[in-house]
Design an enzyme around this catalytic site. Structure first.
Site, PDB file in Angstrom:
ATOM      1  N   SER A  76      -9.897  -4.479 -12.900  1.00 52.87           N
ATOM      2  CA  SER A  76     -10.338  -3.129 -12.537  1.00 52.87           C
ATOM      3  C   SER A  76     -11.846  -3.057 -12.344  1.00 52.87           C
ATOM      4  CB  SER A  76      -9.961  -2.148 -13.627  1.00 52.87           C
ATOM      5  OG  SER A  76      -8.605  -1.858 -13.535  1.00 52.87           O
ATOM      6  N   ILE A 116     -15.992   3.124  31.226  1.00 48.72           N
ATOM      7  CA  ILE A 116     -16.834   4.068  31.971  1.00 48.72           C
ATOM      8  C   ILE A 116     -16.675   5.449  31.359  1.00 48.72           C
ATOM      9  CG2 ILE A 116     -17.208   5.154  34.229  1.00 48.72           C
ATOM     10  CD1 ILE A 116     -16.078   2.536  35.460  1.00 48.72           C
ATOM     11  N   HIS A 119     -12.580   4.640 -14.110  1.00 48.18           N
ATOM     12  CA  HIS A 119     -11.777   4.455 -15.331  1.00 48.18           C
ATOM     13  C   HIS A 119     -12.296   3.305 -16.187  1.00 48.18           C
ATOM     14  CE1 HIS A 119      -9.191   1.294 -13.277  1.00 48.18           C
ATOM     15  NE2 HIS A 119      -9.123   0.847 -14.512  1.00 48.18           N
ATOM     16  N   ASP A 129     -19.067  -7.498  19.698  1.00 50.68           N
ATOM     17  CA  ASP A 129     -19.603  -7.549  21.068  1.00 50.68           C
ATOM     18  C   ASP A 129     -20.814  -8.484  21.197  1.00 50.68           C
ATOM     19  OD1 ASP A 129     -20.786  -5.527  19.382  1.00 50.68           O
ATOM     20  OD2 ASP A 129     -21.945  -4.848  21.089  1.00 50.68           O
ATOM     21  N   LYS A 142      -8.499   6.750  34.365  1.00 48.55           N
ATOM     22  CA  LYS A 142      -9.933   6.594  34.104  1.00 48.55           C
ATOM     23  C   LYS A 142     -10.244   6.418  32.624  1.00 48.55           C
ATOM     24  CE  LYS A 142     -11.826   8.808  38.165  1.00 48.55           C
ATOM     25  NZ  LYS A 142     -12.689   9.876  38.664  1.00 48.55           N
ATOM     26  N   ASP A 189     -11.449   7.337  -8.220  1.00 54.30           N
ATOM     27  CA  ASP A 189     -11.730   6.366  -9.280  1.00 54.30           C
ATOM     28  C   ASP A 189     -12.931   5.503  -8.875  1.00 54.30           C
ATOM     29  OD1 ASP A 189     -11.508   4.834 -11.536  1.00 54.30           O
ATOM     30  OD2 ASP A 189      -9.723   3.737 -10.871  1.00 54.30           O
TER      31      ASP A 189
HETATM   32  C1  4AZ Z   1      -4.936  -2.156 -14.603  1.00 54.23           C
HETATM   33  O1  4AZ Z   1      -4.155  -1.881 -15.506  1.00 54.23           O
HETATM   34  C2  4AZ Z   1      -4.387  -2.531 -13.259  1.00 54.23           C
HETATM   35  N1  4AZ Z   1      -1.757  -4.434  -9.472  1.00 54.23           N
HETATM   36  C3  4AZ Z   1      -5.239  -2.928 -12.277  1.00 54.23           C
HETATM   37  C4  4AZ Z   1      -4.736  -3.285 -11.031  1.00 54.23           C
HETATM   38  C5  4AZ Z   1      -3.381  -3.223 -10.799  1.00 54.23           C
HETATM   39  C6  4AZ Z   1      -2.529  -2.829 -11.785  1.00 54.23           C
HETATM   40  C7  4AZ Z   1      -3.030  -2.473 -13.030  1.00 54.23           C
HETATM   41  C8  4AZ Z   1      -2.872  -3.591  -9.428  1.00 54.23           C
HETATM   42  O2  4AZ Z   1      -6.147  -2.124 -14.758  1.00 54.23           O
END
Ligand code: 4AZ
Length: 552
Positions: free
Chosen positions: A494, A207, A350, A251, A202, A397
């Site tokens: 980044s 259901i 960062h 869906d 089931k 981060d």
């Molecule tokens: C950096 O140093 C960094 N491969 C960002 C991304 C990656 C490696 C280093 C991913 O900002």
């Protein structure tokens, strides 16, 4: 274990909202107003079904009854079971009299509602079956009509379900019978989250045999039901019904077969269409994840040499990635970010320090050192860095950048046809390993050259990243790339977005470029902050309406 209230897998009903992955009862005043008044069991009325359900949600007692303008006591809906030989015939009393429930459309969802209420067995029904009308022991005053009901399964009483007008009974009409759940001993079969024991066969059939939907939540395949990417089975009548049930909206795609619509004449009460109305009104309130196609690529779409730089990337066209921003720090750009709409930009912790005056956010930037006609540069009002960000481990981060509002306005940006917001994912299950997503940025290529033109690349989400990074891979991180190291983000990317598109074509910022062991090295995929993991944190700072139209 997951249930129908696990909003990392399914949507909450409109009278609940999603907090930390659980649908919790809404404050009644948070419900939108509706045209229809909801009648309550004591004969009074509320301004909407959502409000009445939000109230009964807190007490787990049925409050809501049905819709009507009058809400008179004579309109009360009551249910009882009538014993006939070995069967419990389901009887319903409405303003139209007392009648048996018709067998057509009778199912486990409705049977669970019947058993949950009068008997107070939280686990609901054992079986929902029908018998021929001719098999019932009938008194002389036996009614000549039956009522059809349809429940979603989460109702607290049958009065809250869709109730159709009476239909004439003939000797061959099927009528609804129910057997309520009767726990017996140890469970050697499928154990539901609520403790109910059901046959293995089931599970995963669309259901709700458990009564809390836990038998449909973790299914690699579905039997006679629709399979959502998040491994939930939904019944076929929920496919193409105008309400999104799968997280990615698969869906409701046009390619799915439309179920035959059962639409008998004159509805007595129809909560399903109310739910549809509430959801479509709240879900139309936020625009995100869809680029302005009118404007995409229009500017400067001249042929250029496509240099394969960054790590496996390709140059973007101007105004192609409309949520990409550049974070300008004391005049120079070292990081990207993603525009969330309103006054909010998401980036990596960062990338920023808590000094808003040092920054400007550049929107619709293409060449790093040259503006487009649509490029806008906006000062920063505030920077919110995650309180548990750790600069050594790169745990958490993530940071929010709040833009400075325009003079005498609560807006932060002039209307810009080349800028659109990306959506924030609310569930960690919206995308899965092996999904293909897109990264973008002005970061370095394999040769260590920083890109003058914005670039993008497709990467796949990689599971079990602990295999590659051991203890450096922490909760709230996600890996993406390819294991051969052909595509990757790198220094300078980044803070920029990893964006995934759902079945309905809407884009979500699934990750933030965070770190990785070098760039484009085999078995050292890029590591991203898993944005869905921080949904509650983002929502807390930006406010609910700014980031999601679902589950609010
Ligand atoms: C950096 O140093 C960094 N491969 C960002 C991304 C990656 C490696 C280093 C991913 O900002």
């Amino acid at each position: 274990m997951y249930t129908r209230l696990s909003c990392s897998k399914v949507f909450c009903p409109p009278w609940r909202r999603c907090i930390s992955g659980q649908c919790v009862c809404k404050m009644p005043y948070k419900c939108p107003r509706q045209d229809k008044q909801a009648c309550t069991l004591d004969g009074s009325h509320y301004y909407s079904m959502c409000q009445a359900k939000a109230i009964s949600c807190r007490s787990s007692e049925p409050v809501f009854s049905h819709f009507s303008s009058a809400c008179g006591a004579e309109e009360k809906v009551e249910v009882h079971l009538r014993k006939s030989k070995k069967h419990n015939v389901v009887m319903i009393k409405t303003a139209k009299g007392t009648m048996p429930v018709c067998g057509n459309g009778w199912n486990m969802a409705s049977a669970n509602v019947v058993c949950r209420n009068p008997q107070k067995e939280p686990r609901g029904a054992e079986t929902a079956t029908t018998i021929k009308h001719s098999q019932i022991d009938k008194a002389s005053d036996w009614p000549e009509e039956c009522m059809s009901v349809r429940c979603t399964g989460s109702e607290l009483s049958l009065a809250e379900c869709t109730i159709y007008n009476p239909q004439p009974i003939t000797e061959s009409t099927d009528v609804a019978v129910v057997k309520c759940y009767n726990p017996k001993g140890e469970c050697k079969k499928f154990l539901c989250t609520n403790g109910k024991c059901i046959n293995q066969g089931k599970a995963c059939n669309g259901i709700d045999d458990c009564g809390d939907y836990s038998d449909e939540m973790c299914c690699q395949r579905c039997n006679g039901a629709f399979h959502c990417k998040s491994d939930v089975c939904i019944p076929l009548d929920a496919v193409r019904d105008g309400v999104r049930d799968c997280l990615g909206g698969e869906d409701e795609l046009d390619e799915n077969p439309k179920p035959v619509e059962i639409k008998p004449s004159d509805l007595f009460s129809d909560p399903m269409s109310e739910i549809r109305a509430i959801r479509s009104s709240t879900e139309s309130q936020l625009q995100c994840g869809v680029p302005n196609m009118e404007y995409e690529f229009k500017q400067n779409a001249t042929l250029r040499q496509r240099t394969k730089r960054l790590v496996g990337g390709e140059e973007a066209l101007p105004t192609q990635i409309q949520w990409q921003v550049a974070i300008q720090d004391e005049g120079s750009i070292h990081c990207g970010g993603a525009y969330l709409g309103g006054c909010w930009v998401l980036t990596a912790a960062h990338c920023v320090r808590p000094k808003p005056k040092s920054y400007r956010i550049k929107f619709s930037l293409w060449k790093k050192h040259q503006m487009l006609s649509t490029t806008d540069s906006i000062p920063v009002k505030n920077i919110i860095i995650h309180h548990e960000y750790n600069a050594q481990t790169y745990a958490n981060d993530i940071a929010l950048v709040q833009l400075e509002p325009l003079n005498l306005s609560d807006k932060c940006m002039k209307d810009n046809p080349a800028v659109r917001a990306v959506c924030v994912p609310w569930s960690t299950q919206q995308f899965q390993p092996n999904d293909t997503c897109t990264i973008s940025g002005w970061g370095r290529d394999r040769a260590g050259m920083s890109a003058g033109i914005l670039k993008w690349a497709n990467v796949t989400i990689i599971s079990d990243c602990k295999n590659y990074y051991k203890d450096r891979f922490l909760p709230g991180m996600e890996c993406a790339g390819d294991l051969e190291g052909k595509v990757d983000s790198c220094q300078g990317d980044s803070g920029g977005p990893l964006v995934c598109k759902d079945a309905s074509g809407v884009s979500y910022v699934w990750g933030i470029v965070s770190w990785g062991e070098k760039c484009g090295e085999p078995n050292n995929p890029g590591v991203y902050t898993k944005v869905a993991h921080y949904f509650d944190w983002i929502r807390f700072h930006t406010g609910w309406a700014a980031v999601t139209k679902y589950n609010q």
